[in-house]
Motif scaffolding. Structure first.
Motif, PDB file in Angstrom:
ATOM      1  N   PHE A   1     -27.195  -5.124 -37.484  1.00 33.65           N
ATOM      2  CA  PHE A   1     -28.025  -6.322 -37.331  1.00 33.65           C
ATOM      3  C   PHE A   1     -27.252  -7.592 -37.682  1.00 33.65           C
ATOM      4  N   ASN A   2     -26.002  -7.583 -37.279  1.00 35.56           N
ATOM      5  CA  ASN A   2     -25.143  -8.745 -37.401  1.00 35.56           C
ATOM      6  C   ASN A   2     -25.798  -9.948 -36.718  1.00 35.56           C
ATOM      7  N   ASN A   3     -25.641 -11.147 -37.299  1.00 35.15           N
ATOM      8  CA  ASN A   3     -26.227 -12.332 -36.687  1.00 35.15           C
ATOM      9  C   ASN A   3     -25.208 -13.449 -36.453  1.00 35.15           C
ATOM     10  N   GLN A   4     -23.931 -13.098 -36.458  1.00 40.45           N
ATOM     11  CA  GLN A   4     -22.878 -14.040 -36.099  1.00 40.45           C
ATOM     12  C   GLN A   4     -22.032 -13.392 -35.012  1.00 40.45           C
ATOM     13  N   TRP A   5     -21.635 -14.173 -34.027  1.00 38.82           N
ATOM     14  CA  TRP A   5     -20.860 -13.604 -32.940  1.00 38.82           C
ATOM     15  C   TRP A   5     -19.533 -13.052 -33.435  1.00 38.82           C
TER      16      TRP A   5
ATOM     17  N   LYS B   1     -26.003  -3.080 -33.344  1.00 38.00           N
ATOM     18  CA  LYS B   1     -24.735  -3.831 -33.318  1.00 38.00           C
ATOM     19  C   LYS B   1     -24.866  -5.058 -32.410  1.00 38.00           C
ATOM     20  N   THR B   2     -25.647  -6.020 -32.852  1.00 37.07           N
ATOM     21  CA  THR B   2     -25.948  -7.202 -32.054  1.00 37.07           C
ATOM     22  C   THR B   2     -24.850  -8.255 -32.151  1.00 37.07           C
ATOM     23  N   TYR B   3     -24.878  -9.194 -31.207  1.00 38.91           N
ATOM     24  CA  TYR B   3     -23.969 -10.350 -31.180  1.00 38.91           C
ATOM     25  C   TYR B   3     -22.496  -9.937 -31.165  1.00 38.91           C
ATOM     26  N   ILE B   4     -22.174  -9.062 -30.231  1.00 43.76           N
ATOM     27  CA  ILE B   4     -20.774  -8.661 -30.021  1.00 43.76           C
ATOM     28  C   ILE B   4     -20.290  -9.201 -28.685  1.00 43.76           C
ATOM     29  N   LEU B   5     -19.115  -9.796 -28.700  1.00 46.51           N
ATOM     30  CA  LEU B   5     -18.382 -10.165 -27.490  1.00 46.51           C
ATOM     31  C   LEU B   5     -17.239  -9.177 -27.342  1.00 46.51           C
ATOM     32  N   LEU B   6     -17.309  -8.338 -26.313  1.00 45.50           N
ATOM     33  CA  LEU B   6     -16.268  -7.350 -26.041  1.00 45.50           C
ATOM     34  C   LEU B   6     -15.393  -7.897 -24.928  1.00 45.50           C
ATOM     35  N   GLU B   7     -14.164  -8.227 -25.261  1.00 44.78           N
ATOM     36  CA  GLU B   7     -13.294  -8.971 -24.348  1.00 44.78           C
ATOM     37  C   GLU B   7     -11.998  -8.221 -24.076  1.00 44.78           C
ATOM     38  N   GLY B   8     -11.722  -7.996 -22.786  1.00 42.49           N
ATOM     39  CA  GLY B   8     -10.443  -7.447 -22.389  1.00 42.49           C
ATOM     40  C   GLY B   8      -9.502  -8.541 -21.937  1.00 42.49           C
ATOM     41  N   GLU B   9      -8.350  -8.140 -21.448  1.00 37.98           N
ATOM     42  CA  GLU B   9      -7.367  -9.112 -20.964  1.00 37.98           C
ATOM     43  C   GLU B   9      -7.374  -9.202 -19.444  1.00 37.98           C
ATOM     44  N   GLY B  10      -8.497  -8.827 -18.856  1.00 38.80           N
ATOM     45  CA  GLY B  10      -8.658  -8.835 -17.405  1.00 38.80           C
ATOM     46  C   GLY B  10      -8.905  -7.432 -16.896  1.00 38.80           C
ATOM     47  N   ALA B  11      -9.755  -7.315 -15.875  1.00 40.53           N
ATOM     48  CA  ALA B  11     -10.122  -5.993 -15.360  1.00 40.53           C
ATOM     49  C   ALA B  11      -8.929  -5.234 -14.795  1.00 40.53           C
ATOM     50  N   GLN B  12      -7.875  -5.941 -14.387  1.00 42.74           N
ATOM     51  CA  GLN B  12      -6.679  -5.276 -13.888  1.00 42.74           C
ATOM     52  C   GLN B  12      -5.753  -4.797 -15.003  1.00 42.74           C
ATOM     53  N   LYS B  13      -6.015  -5.256 -16.227  1.00 45.74           N
ATOM     54  CA  LYS B  13      -5.119  -4.941 -17.335  1.00 45.74           C
ATOM     55  C   LYS B  13      -5.761  -4.065 -18.410  1.00 45.74           C
ATOM     56  N   THR B  14      -7.064  -4.208 -18.600  1.00 46.65           N
ATOM     57  CA  THR B  14      -7.761  -3.491 -19.670  1.00 46.65           C
ATOM     58  C   THR B  14      -8.830  -2.599 -19.068  1.00 46.65           C
ATOM     59  N   SER B  15      -8.755  -1.303 -19.319  1.00 47.81           N
ATOM     60  CA  SER B  15      -9.766  -0.396 -18.767  1.00 47.81           C
ATOM     61  C   SER B  15     -10.181   0.646 -19.795  1.00 47.81           C
TER      62      SER B  15
ATOM     63  N   PHE C   1     -19.247   3.907 -20.902  1.00 48.88           N
ATOM     64  CA  PHE C   1     -19.591   2.803 -21.798  1.00 48.88           C
ATOM     65  C   PHE C   1     -21.101   2.664 -21.839  1.00 48.88           C
ATOM     66  N   THR C   2     -21.670   2.554 -23.038  1.00 53.65           N
ATOM     67  CA  THR C   2     -23.109   2.407 -23.208  1.00 53.65           C
ATOM     68  C   THR C   2     -23.380   1.272 -24.174  1.00 53.65           C
ATOM     69  N   SER C   3     -24.319   0.391 -23.814  1.00 51.24           N
ATOM     70  CA  SER C   3     -24.698  -0.716 -24.690  1.00 51.24           C
ATOM     71  C   SER C   3     -26.211  -0.770 -24.817  1.00 51.24           C
ATOM     72  N   TYR C   4     -26.697  -0.556 -26.041  1.00 56.69           N
ATOM     73  CA  TYR C   4     -28.131  -0.613 -26.317  1.00 56.69           C
ATOM     74  C   TYR C   4     -28.541  -1.904 -27.027  1.00 56.69           C
ATOM     75  N   ALA C   5     -27.594  -2.673 -27.510  1.00 58.43           N
ATOM     76  CA  ALA C   5     -27.892  -3.838 -28.329  1.00 58.43           C
ATOM     77  C   ALA C   5     -28.270  -5.044 -27.479  1.00 58.43           C
ATOM     78  N   SER C   6     -29.062  -5.946 -28.056  1.00 63.31           N
ATOM     79  CA  SER C   6     -29.337  -7.232 -27.416  1.00 63.31           C
ATOM     80  C   SER C   6     -28.265  -8.239 -27.834  1.00 63.31           C
ATOM     81  N   ASN C   7     -28.139  -9.289 -27.035  1.00 61.97           N
ATOM     82  CA  ASN C   7     -27.133 -10.331 -27.256  1.00 61.97           C
ATOM     83  C   ASN C   7     -25.728  -9.733 -27.280  1.00 61.97           C
ATOM     84  N   ILE C   8     -25.306  -9.282 -26.108  1.00 64.85           N
ATOM     85  CA  ILE C   8     -23.971  -8.715 -25.914  1.00 64.85           C
ATOM     86  C   ILE C   8     -23.308  -9.440 -24.741  1.00 64.85           C
TER      87      ILE C   8
END
Length: 328
Positions: A55-59, A79-93, A114-121
């Protein structure tokens, strides 16, 4: 066809009632780096996600270095307020090979890479791939399942054959994504806008394919898939969708359609008798596949006001949640 474990909906809705509100919206409170080489904070994506407080409340930004991550990844409802960032779809899989084996206790949710159940993702710049041999064994093999509310996805790729992207529950925004499959490869009960996305069929032993299987099941259900300024292409002939739910709703707006579209466009599937309740519509689309002269007679013709209702961002975001997320 799809064992979706409807108790997940109850779980997600229950969690959303108690979801925290982020402080300092759209600012990143912490960055975690994942790198299999060991030069980051974690080698595993799942370890990084598990490290985020419930129940994290900071990004929190989880940055994935380029490379292929061979693991199943789950963002739990807490696990709320997560930004999951790759280096581009051609580079990170993220890649895994599994399929739904009901007799063995597996289901649609458990086979997803990959499964995401959390809000604010927020998810950006990653390829999600189910490596199961869908070409020779056409069965459910989900690349990504998104079931949390207020989820946005940017410049990602989803690769599979059957049921590639489970747009399961919640309000979602997909922008600049690539989605590939054959059968029902965008399916679920989501209330979603796909903007500027490429929707591509894949070669398959099964013909024809179906782009969507939207499961709206009641007249007061707000869910539906809206494809806006998209591109439908690929080597496999396909229908635009088939009615998984008796009130199924899918709209294509200002979308280019190549010549792979079956002239009828849409299939009633198992919802015979509900043709008047189903909302399948195409407006201002272009390309050889957009010719509507051979479409099913029960396809809807929406008014301009109705089109605006669905194609405006307020369809999924009437309170401004997208603007409060990290921007891409």
């Amino acid at each position: 066809m799809k064992c979706l474990l409807f108790f997940f909906l109850i779980t997600v809705l229950s969690t959303s009632l108690h979801a925290p509100v982020a402080t300092g919206a759209a600012s990143i409170g912490k960055t975690i780096v994942v790198n299999p080489s060991g030069t980051g904070d974690f080698r595993s994506i799942q370890e990084a996600i598990d490290s985020v407080p419930d129940f994290n409340n900071q990004w929190v930004k989880i940055h994935l270095a380029s490379g292929v991550y061979r693991e199943k990844v789950v963002i739990g409802a807490s696990k709320t307020y997560i930004l999951l960032e790759g280096e581009g779809a051609q580079k990170t899989s993220i890649e895994w090979g599994d399929y739904a084996k009901d007799s063995a206790g597996h289901d649609t949710a458990s086979c997803a890479t990959f499964t995401s159940y959390a809000s604010n993702i927020v998810v950006a710049g990653i390829t999600f791939k189910n490596t199961y041999d869908g070409y020779n064994h056409m069965t459910q093999a989900v690349a990504a399942l998104i079931s949390g509310d207020k989820s946005s996805v940017y410049s990602c790729s989803f690769i599979g054959y059957q049921d590639t992207l489970a747009d399961l529950f919640g309000r979602h925004y997909f922008k600049g994504c690539y989605i590939q499959g054959v059968t029902d490869f965008i399916f679920g009960f989501g209330q979603s806008i796909y903007e500027g996305c490429t929707i591509s069929t894949a070669n398959s032993v099964e013909r024809p394919g179906f782009v969507t299987a939207q499961g709206r099941g009641a007249a007061n259900d707000t869910s539906g898939f809206v494809f806006k300024w998209c591109n439908v292409t690929g080597p496999q002939s396909t229908y635009l969708g088939r009615a998984w739910g008796r009130f199924s709703r899918v709209i294509f707006y200002k979308t280019f359609m190549s010549d792979i579209i079956i002239p009828e466009g849409w299939s009633i599937w198992n919802s015979h008798g509900y043709e008047n309740e189903i909302t399948y519509a195409e407006s201002e689309c272009t390309g050889p596949g957009s010719n509507q002269s051979g479409r099913v007679k029960w396809k809807k013709a929406l008014t301009n006001d109705e089109l605006r209702t669905f194609t405006d961002i307020s369809y999924i975001d009437n309170e401004g949640w997208l603007s409060k997320q990290p921007q891409y």
